[in-house]
Scaffold this motif. Sequence first.
Motif, mmCIF file in Angstrom:
data_model
loop_
_atom_site.group_PDB
_atom_site.id
_atom_site.type_symbol
_atom_site.label_atom_id
_atom_site.label_comp_id
_atom_site.label_asym_id
_atom_site.label_seq_id
_atom_site.Cartn_x
_atom_site.Cartn_y
_atom_site.Cartn_z
ATOM 1 N N UNK A 12 0.824 -1.214 0.000
ATOM 2 C CA UNK A 12 0.000 0.000 0.000
ATOM 3 C C UNK A 12 0.857 1.263 0.000
ATOM 4 N N UNK A 13 1.995 1.239 0.689
ATOM 5 C CA UNK A 13 2.905 2.390 0.657
ATOM 6 C C UNK A 13 3.359 2.666 -0.771
ATOM 7 N N UNK A 14 3.677 1.613 -1.503
ATOM 8 C CA UNK A 14 4.141 1.760 -2.883
ATOM 9 C C UNK A 14 3.053 2.326 -3.800
ATOM 10 N N UNK A 15 1.794 2.127 -3.448
ATOM 11 C CA UNK A 15 0.696 2.479 -4.354
ATOM 12 C C UNK A 15 -0.097 3.717 -3.949
ATOM 13 N N UNK A 16 0.439 4.509 -3.029
ATOM 14 C CA UNK A 16 -0.248 5.739 -2.646
ATOM 15 C C UNK A 16 -0.119 6.794 -3.734
ATOM 16 N N UNK A 17 -1.148 7.628 -3.841
ATOM 17 C CA UNK A 17 -1.207 8.652 -4.891
ATOM 18 C C UNK A 17 -1.738 9.955 -4.317
ATOM 19 N N UNK A 18 -1.174 11.072 -4.782
ATOM 20 C CA UNK A 18 -1.817 12.374 -4.598
ATOM 21 C C UNK A 18 -2.243 12.797 -6.001
ATOM 22 N N UNK A 19 -1.645 13.824 -6.550
ATOM 23 C CA UNK A 19 -1.860 14.092 -7.979
ATOM 24 C C UNK A 19 -0.983 13.178 -8.818
ATOM 25 N N UNK A 20 0.177 12.844 -8.270
ATOM 26 C CA UNK A 20 1.113 11.907 -8.891
ATOM 27 C C UNK A 20 1.371 10.779 -7.898
ATOM 28 N N UNK A 21 1.960 9.666 -8.351
ATOM 29 C CA UNK A 21 2.339 8.622 -7.400
ATOM 30 C C UNK A 21 3.246 9.207 -6.317
ATOM 31 N N UNK A 22 3.038 8.808 -5.078
ATOM 32 C CA UNK A 22 3.828 9.369 -3.987
ATOM 33 C C UNK A 22 5.294 8.937 -4.056
ATOM 34 N N UNK A 23 5.587 7.910 -4.853
ATOM 35 C CA UNK A 23 6.980 7.503 -5.041
ATOM 36 C C UNK A 23 7.815 8.617 -5.672
ATOM 37 N N UNK A 24 7.157 9.589 -6.284
ATOM 38 C CA UNK A 24 7.888 10.709 -6.878
ATOM 39 C C UNK A 24 8.422 11.663 -5.809
ATOM 40 N N UNK A 25 7.886 11.591 -4.598
ATOM 41 C CA UNK A 25 8.308 12.493 -3.526
ATOM 42 C C UNK A 25 9.644 12.012 -2.955
ATOM 43 N N UNK A 26 10.666 12.850 -2.951
ATOM 44 C CA UNK A 26 12.009 12.409 -2.541
ATOM 45 C C UNK A 26 12.107 11.940 -1.100
ATOM 46 N N UNK A 27 11.239 12.441 -0.225
ATOM 47 C CA UNK A 27 11.314 12.079 1.189
ATOM 48 C C UNK A 27 10.153 11.184 1.626
ATOM 49 N N UNK A 28 9.572 10.482 0.666
ATOM 50 C CA UNK A 28 8.418 9.633 0.989
ATOM 51 C C UNK A 28 8.845 8.233 1.432
ATOM 52 N N UNK A 29 9.601 7.515 0.582
ATOM 53 C CA UNK A 29 9.963 6.128 0.863
ATOM 54 C C UNK A 29 11.432 5.884 0.563
ATOM 55 N N UNK A 42 17.574 -0.809 -11.538
ATOM 56 C CA UNK A 42 18.318 -0.250 -10.405
ATOM 57 C C UNK A 42 18.108 1.257 -10.277
ATOM 58 N N UNK A 43 18.157 1.969 -11.398
ATOM 59 C CA UNK A 43 18.050 3.426 -11.367
ATOM 60 C C UNK A 43 16.685 3.852 -11.904
ATOM 61 N N UNK A 44 15.983 4.679 -11.128
ATOM 62 C CA UNK A 44 14.673 5.198 -11.537
ATOM 63 C C UNK A 44 14.793 6.698 -11.754
ATOM 64 N N UNK A 45 14.531 7.127 -12.970
ATOM 65 C CA UNK A 45 14.543 8.545 -13.284
ATOM 66 C C UNK A 45 13.236 9.189 -12.793
ATOM 67 N N UNK A 46 13.264 10.482 -12.468
ATOM 68 C CA UNK A 46 12.048 11.148 -11.991
ATOM 69 C C UNK A 46 10.856 10.989 -12.921
ATOM 70 N N UNK A 47 11.091 11.068 -14.223
ATOM 71 C CA UNK A 47 9.974 10.940 -15.166
ATOM 72 C C UNK A 47 9.397 9.523 -15.183
ATOM 73 N N UNK A 48 10.240 8.544 -14.864
ATOM 74 C CA UNK A 48 9.747 7.164 -14.786
ATOM 75 C C UNK A 48 8.857 6.983 -13.567
ATOM 76 N N UNK A 49 9.205 7.608 -12.452
ATOM 77 C CA UNK A 49 8.363 7.546 -11.260
ATOM 78 C C UNK A 49 7.062 8.320 -11.480
ATOM 79 N N UNK A 50 7.142 9.424 -12.218
ATOM 80 C CA UNK A 50 5.926 10.177 -12.559
ATOM 81 C C UNK A 50 4.949 9.307 -13.340
ATOM 82 N N UNK A 51 5.513 8.442 -14.191
ATOM 83 C CA UNK A 51 4.686 7.600 -15.061
ATOM 84 C C UNK A 51 4.309 6.261 -14.416
ATOM 85 N N UNK A 52 4.784 6.019 -13.209
ATOM 86 C CA UNK A 52 4.473 4.760 -12.525
ATOM 87 C C UNK A 52 2.965 4.609 -12.371
ATOM 88 N N UNK A 53 2.448 3.427 -12.710
ATOM 89 C CA UNK A 53 1.006 3.171 -12.629
ATOM 90 C C UNK A 53 0.690 2.401 -11.349
#
Length: 314
Positions: free
Chosen positions: A14-31, A147-158
């Motif tokens: 559930x932590x991995x799948x939280x969303x605001x306007x974008x997936x919360x994984x995009x937030x640098x201090x989230x997880x 291994x490496x996730x670019x910011x735009x890839x996290x933005x596009x995470x479904x």
Amino acid sequence: MADLFFCEPMELYNILNQVTKLPRLTEPNYLCLLDVRSKWEYDESHVITARRVKKKGNEYLIPESVDLECVKYCVVYDNNTSSLDVIVKDDHEDDTESEDSDQEPMPGAAVEFGRILTHLTRYPVYILRGGYEHFSSMYHFFRTQKIIWMPQELDAFQPYPVEIIPGRIFLGNFSQACNPKIQKDLKIKAHVNVSMETGSFFLDDPDKLLHIKIEDSLEASISPFLRHLCHFIGAHLVLGSVILIFSTRGISRSCAVIVAYLMHANEQTLRRSWAYVKKCKNNMRPNRGLVTQLLEWEKIVLGDSITDVSDLLY
């Protein structure tokens, strides 16, 4: 010094799948998800966004760019952790291991490293119960070699629908309900659609689809359908079906249905059911009209009105 707790597989999912306007994984201090297994195990597969923790001798090396002081969720895992007790390494064992060694980590490595992290953050540190073995067996679709996730890839995470009852009830939005991969990955066998839109699955099978057509408005009436909704969900749970409950955005009508079902099934207050769903889905926000009807449902379920609407914090 922070505390050390277990994190259940469902909680991490559930932590991995939280969303605001974008997936919360995009937030640098989230997880901050940290893998303390060997290099070959990590390279073979790991949980999405996890970073490998290297070890040089007896010293763990915290991955660069990790600011633990500000990270809300810091989750550590090894292969299979079932206890928060640490197996201490013998002083006579070889401590010349290089930082890229493929040597198998000691049992309790996640806990050992987690205890180190508790001195570096003000937030709790979590140890994934059952480790990678258990999590990946439950959520195989979240394995990766990336291994490496670019910011735009996290933005596009479904994100996937959040999990309410482990392996049985999921809560999502209309887009997720129309995604064939999600249906297959979660083994969905029935839908509860609380929106005006018509979904893609089970359209000709009323035993597997309950479609309640109501608008997400203050005037929308869900009360007449609550008993039927609870019966439909309960019947599918008895049959062993996995159920997806969804509405257009997955934050108002579908959340109200989940809360109502938990109140009914567990004979518990609106406040307690609300808090549980809120923990699973951070951005839940049933409109005030639905909240008023849930307060009336509490009277029906428990025989009295117990919850103060001010207890339901947005």
